[in-house]
Write an enzyme that holds these catalytic residues in place. Structure first.
Site, PDB file in Angstrom:
ATOM      1  N   SER A  57       0.849  -1.190   0.000  1.00  0.00           N
ATOM      2  CA  SER A  57       0.000   0.000   0.000  1.00  0.00           C
ATOM      3  C   SER A  57       0.883   1.239   0.000  1.00  0.00           C
ATOM      4  O   SER A  57       2.038   1.194   0.454  1.00  0.00           O
ATOM      5  CB  SER A  57      -0.894   0.007   1.245  1.00  0.00           C
ATOM      6  OG  SER A  57      -1.497   1.268   1.427  1.00  0.00           O
ATOM      7  N   TYR A  89      -0.925  -1.119  10.648  1.00  0.00           N
ATOM      8  CA  TYR A  89      -1.150  -1.444   9.235  1.00  0.00           C
ATOM      9  C   TYR A  89      -0.048  -0.856   8.362  1.00  0.00           C
ATOM     10  O   TYR A  89       0.502  -1.536   7.490  1.00  0.00           O
ATOM     11  CB  TYR A  89      -2.521  -0.906   8.808  1.00  0.00           C
ATOM     12  CG  TYR A  89      -2.801  -1.033   7.335  1.00  0.00           C
ATOM     13  CD1 TYR A  89      -3.251  -2.233   6.792  1.00  0.00           C
ATOM     14  CD2 TYR A  89      -2.629   0.054   6.483  1.00  0.00           C
ATOM     15  CE1 TYR A  89      -3.514  -2.351   5.439  1.00  0.00           C
ATOM     16  CE2 TYR A  89      -2.890  -0.050   5.130  1.00  0.00           C
ATOM     17  CZ  TYR A  89      -3.327  -1.254   4.617  1.00  0.00           C
ATOM     18  OH  TYR A  89      -3.585  -1.365   3.264  1.00  0.00           O
TER      19      TYR A  89
END
Length: 205
Positions: A57, A89
């Site tokens: 990401s 994350y």
């Protein structure tokens, strides 16, 4: 898993895997790391080679890896609040890019290549575990601005199938094109240390 109102409990922020790892570490990094390790022999022995594609990401650029703390704590961050979950994350997504960076070096000279990627911000079912007020805030924005799943799969498919990208092994992709990852995701020393710690955590060193 859910309280009486049907809202997600904080286990998905603070919970762990059956092996005692933090959720973000176990699911987003170590699972990929171990699976790739177990499959490499078959990939290298296959006709025409193979590819290891890791879904990262753009959030990797906000991550930070402390390998010594990681080995002791066995998690990438904990807490009760959404921002703490997001921090963990981001750390896990940095692990993904560092893993690909180091794997490419170890695969040099073989017929296997590897890539990490940012798929875009995709409208999936992930928000089903959010609280009601989070859904009220997120879902209208998601419908207007996020990619649908088909569009969100395109960069993954590109890295899996596109011919001629073999010389770009180890690189980071977004929008079906190679992009520059953040400097800390290209740090050779950090990538090697993360690899060594991951091996020990998975019991394969």
């Amino acid at each position: 898993m859910f309280d009486q109102r049907g809202e997600a409990q904080v286990w998905w922020v603070t919970g762990g895997t059956e092996d005692g790892f933090g959720i973000q570490l176990g699911v987003n990094h170590l699972g990929h790391f171990l699976l790739s390790h177990l499959l490499l022999g078959r990939l290298e022995g296959g006709w025409g080679g193979g590819r290891v594609v890791t879904l990262s990401s753009m959030a990797h650029s906000w991550g930070h890896i402390d390998s010594e703390a990681l080995e002791v704590d066995k998690h990438l961050g904990t807490g009760k609040y959404s921002w703490q979950f997001f921090y963990a994350y981001c750390n896990s997504k940095l692990c993904n890019v560092l893993f690909t960076h180091e794997l490419a070096k170890r695969l040099k000279g073989s017929n296997v290549t590897c890539y990490s990627l940012h798929p875009g911000v995709v409208r999936t079912g992930l928000s089903r575990h959010c609280s009601l007020w989070q859904k009220v805030f997120i879902e209208p924005i998601a419908r207007l601005l996020f990619l649908d799943p088909e569009a969100g799969a395109q960069t993954t498919l590109h890295c899996c199938l596109q011919e001629g990208i073999e010389p770009l092994s180890g690189r980071y992709f977004a929008c079906c094109a190679v992009q520059e990852s953040c400097p800390k995701a290209r740090d050779d020393a950090v990538a090697q240390k993360l690899w060594e710690v991951s091996e020990r955590l998975c019991g394969i060193s």
